[in-house]
Design a protein around this motif. Structure first.
Motif, PDB file in Angstrom:
ATOM      1  N   PRO A 140     -87.011  61.242  85.694  1.00  0.00           N
ATOM      2  CA  PRO A 140     -88.130  62.064  85.216  1.00  0.00           C
ATOM      3  C   PRO A 140     -88.172  63.407  85.918  1.00  0.00           C
ATOM      4  O   PRO A 140     -87.828  63.524  87.100  1.00  0.00           O
ATOM      5  N   ARG A 141     -88.589  64.419  85.197  1.00  0.00           N
ATOM      6  CA  ARG A 141     -88.705  65.761  85.771  1.00  0.00           C
ATOM      7  C   ARG A 141     -89.957  65.854  86.638  1.00  0.00           C
ATOM      8  O   ARG A 141     -91.006  65.334  86.290  1.00  0.00           O
ATOM      9  N   ARG A 142     -89.839  66.530  87.758  1.00  0.00           N
ATOM     10  CA  ARG A 142     -90.956  66.671  88.683  1.00  0.00           C
ATOM     11  C   ARG A 142     -91.851  67.828  88.237  1.00  0.00           C
ATOM     12  O   ARG A 142     -91.377  68.945  88.010  1.00  0.00           O
ATOM     13  N   LEU A 143     -93.141  67.554  88.132  1.00  0.00           N
ATOM     14  CA  LEU A 143     -94.103  68.573  87.733  1.00  0.00           C
ATOM     15  C   LEU A 143     -94.528  69.396  88.947  1.00  0.00           C
ATOM     16  O   LEU A 143     -94.453  68.938  90.095  1.00  0.00           O
ATOM     17  N   THR A 285     -81.689  67.104  84.716  1.00  0.00           N
ATOM     18  CA  THR A 285     -82.777  66.929  83.741  1.00  0.00           C
ATOM     19  C   THR A 285     -82.977  68.175  82.885  1.00  0.00           C
ATOM     20  O   THR A 285     -83.967  68.270  82.165  1.00  0.00           O
ATOM     21  N   CYS A 286     -82.054  69.127  82.956  1.00  0.00           N
ATOM     22  CA  CYS A 286     -82.191  70.376  82.196  1.00  0.00           C
ATOM     23  C   CYS A 286     -82.015  70.097  80.716  1.00  0.00           C
ATOM     24  O   CYS A 286     -80.968  69.601  80.277  1.00  0.00           O
ATOM     25  N   THR A 287     -83.018  70.413  79.935  1.00  0.00           N
ATOM     26  CA  THR A 287     -82.945  70.203  78.489  1.00  0.00           C
ATOM     27  C   THR A 287     -82.236  71.371  77.829  1.00  0.00           C
ATOM     28  O   THR A 287     -82.046  72.434  78.426  1.00  0.00           O
ATOM     29  N   LEU A 288     -81.854  71.158  76.574  1.00  0.00           N
ATOM     30  CA  LEU A 288     -81.190  72.217  75.820  1.00  0.00           C
ATOM     31  C   LEU A 288     -82.102  73.416  75.647  1.00  0.00           C
ATOM     32  O   LEU A 288     -81.672  74.570  75.770  1.00  0.00           O
TER      33      LEU A 288
END
Length: 427
Positions: A140-143, A285-288
């Motif tokens: 999960p990406r950290r907020l 976790t880098c999205t397109l």
């Protein structure tokens, strides 16, 4: 019959006596006594007005100088508080002055670049997005809020990080202002934040996760201008990067002020790559969508070659996570004269996928094509053969034939060196 004068030539105009109209005009051009007195009084009034204006201007300049000196005094006293050297009178004075916020000059870029900014949701191909998900870590990406809460908990457990209650109270109020800020003035106390030794601890007190996008922009301007690359990198990584990722995830596009914040962050290219781009690629976790938006900043702005080359080297050597291909392609298409070490790293980046059984995204094939188009003459014969062999394992029906054609048409760098060596021997 009149005879011409000896001194009068043919065609010369004959001077006529002044007419009545000319005489009247000449009389009007000479001011009367009454008019002369009127003009004299008007001249004296103008001199008096100029004197009044000069006095007002002088008082205004003096007032501005005093305000500027007052701001310097606040700066010194806040630094004294941070080192436990201030007295109660200084604290009280600061609490009064901090309520008056200084006018920050409007950034011309906000007006100039707003026309170029596209306030549209970034269109993403669903097939590419699904293909990239296979290469993401799945974590999960950290907020930003979670990061701030974690660091505040660390500060509270450490006795060496006790913050003066007066400083804490002041910057809590600064945080409240930044949570509603839209434009114009920012608190003076916030402007001196980069000069504090414990700036990171004080910054967390302002609750950056609650700041408006305009506050993020002003903070980025401040830190990019007043901090060295190492400290700016820290701000970019802790605050700017997670905030922008939160915004993209929520709105599927990038806010204009955050877009401008990224542009300002690029003024420190080393901090930009080390604090934003490289951590984003390493996160897994880098999205397109994120990769497309961040890469667009690199594509539209000038970046020094050495910083880009170092970033290409790092990205090529790290574990592949899909979005890396977008950054590689963006930097390649800037067409730098890259060192051979970087070219070699990029070749190795591609050929290591010979044994990968996963279906590579089209973005990977596009980055390979871009590399061959721009640096095919900088690779060795051995590397050329390795890339041709790669096409047998990773082949795209549209991109593959073009890559093979380009590799076959051009000579490699060692072939050109041999040709030059033969020509030198012949000479």
């Amino acid at each position: 019959m009149h005879r011409k004068s000896k001194n009068q030539h043919h065609g010369d105009p004959v001077k006529k006596p002044d007419g009545l109209t000319d005489q009247i005009n000449q009389d009007r051009s000479v001011p009367s006594k009454k008019n002369r007195e009127k003009q004299k009084r008007k001249h004296e009034d103008n001199e008096e007005d100029e004197q009044i204006i000069d006095d007002r201007l002088s008082r205004k300049i003096i007032q501005q100088a005093r305000e500027q000196q007052s701001e310097f005094d606040v700066h010194d006293e806040l630094l004294a508080i941070s080192t436990q050297e201030a007295d109660p009178e200084s604290i009280e004075r600061i609490n009064k002055i901090k309520k008056t916020r200084t006018e920050d000059s409007e950034d011309e870029d906000l007006n100039v670049q707003e026309d170029e900014y596209e306030d549209d949701e970034v269109s993403i191909d669903e097939n590419d997005e699904k293909a990239l998900e296979a290469f993401m870590s799945g974590q999960p990406r950290r907020l930003l809020g979670d990061i701030i809460a974690e660091k505040q908990a660390q500060n509270q457990t450490s006795p060496d990080n006790d913050l003066d209650p007066r400083i804490s109270s002041m910057y809590e109020q600064v945080g409240q202002i930044l949570s509603h800020y839209r434009s114009g003035k920012i608190p003076k106390a916030f402007k001196i934040l980069p000069n504090l030794a414990n700036w990171e601890q004080v910054l967390l007190v302002t609750q950056p996760d609650r700041w408006t996008a305009a506050s993020i922009y002003q903070a980025t301007r401040l830190f990019a201008s007043n901090m060295d690359a190492k400290m700016a990198q820290r701000f970019y990584n802790i605050i700017l990067l997670p905030r922008i990722r939160d915004d993209i995830d929520t709105y599927k596009k990038l806010n204009f002020h955050l877009y401008m914040a990224l542009r300002k962050a690029l003024f420190k290219p080393s901090a930009f790559f080390k604090g934003i781009i490289l951590p984003l690629c390493e996160s897994g976790t880098c999205t397109l969508r994120e990769a497309v938006i961040f890469a667009s900043i690199l594509a539209k702005n000038s970046v020094p070659m050495l910083h880009s080359a170092a970033a290409l080297l790092k990205i090529a050597e790290m574990n592949y996570s899909g979005g890396n291909s977008i950054f590689i392609r963006t930097l390649i298409e800037k067409r730098y004269a890259l060192p051979f070490r970087v070219v070699d790293a990029l070749v190795h980046h591609f050929i290591k996928f010979r044994s990968d059984t996963r279906e590579l995204p089209v973005l990977w094939h596009q980055s390979l094509l871009s590399f061959v188009q721009n640096y095919r003459q900088d690779i060795s014969t051995e590397q050329k053969q390795a890339l041709l062999e790669l096409l047998h394992h990773q082949f795209h029906h549209t991109v593959g034939p073009e890559v093979r054609k380009l590799l076959a048409e051009y000579k490699c760098r060692d072939e050109e060196d041999e040709q030059y060596a033969i020509m030198d021997e012949a000479d």
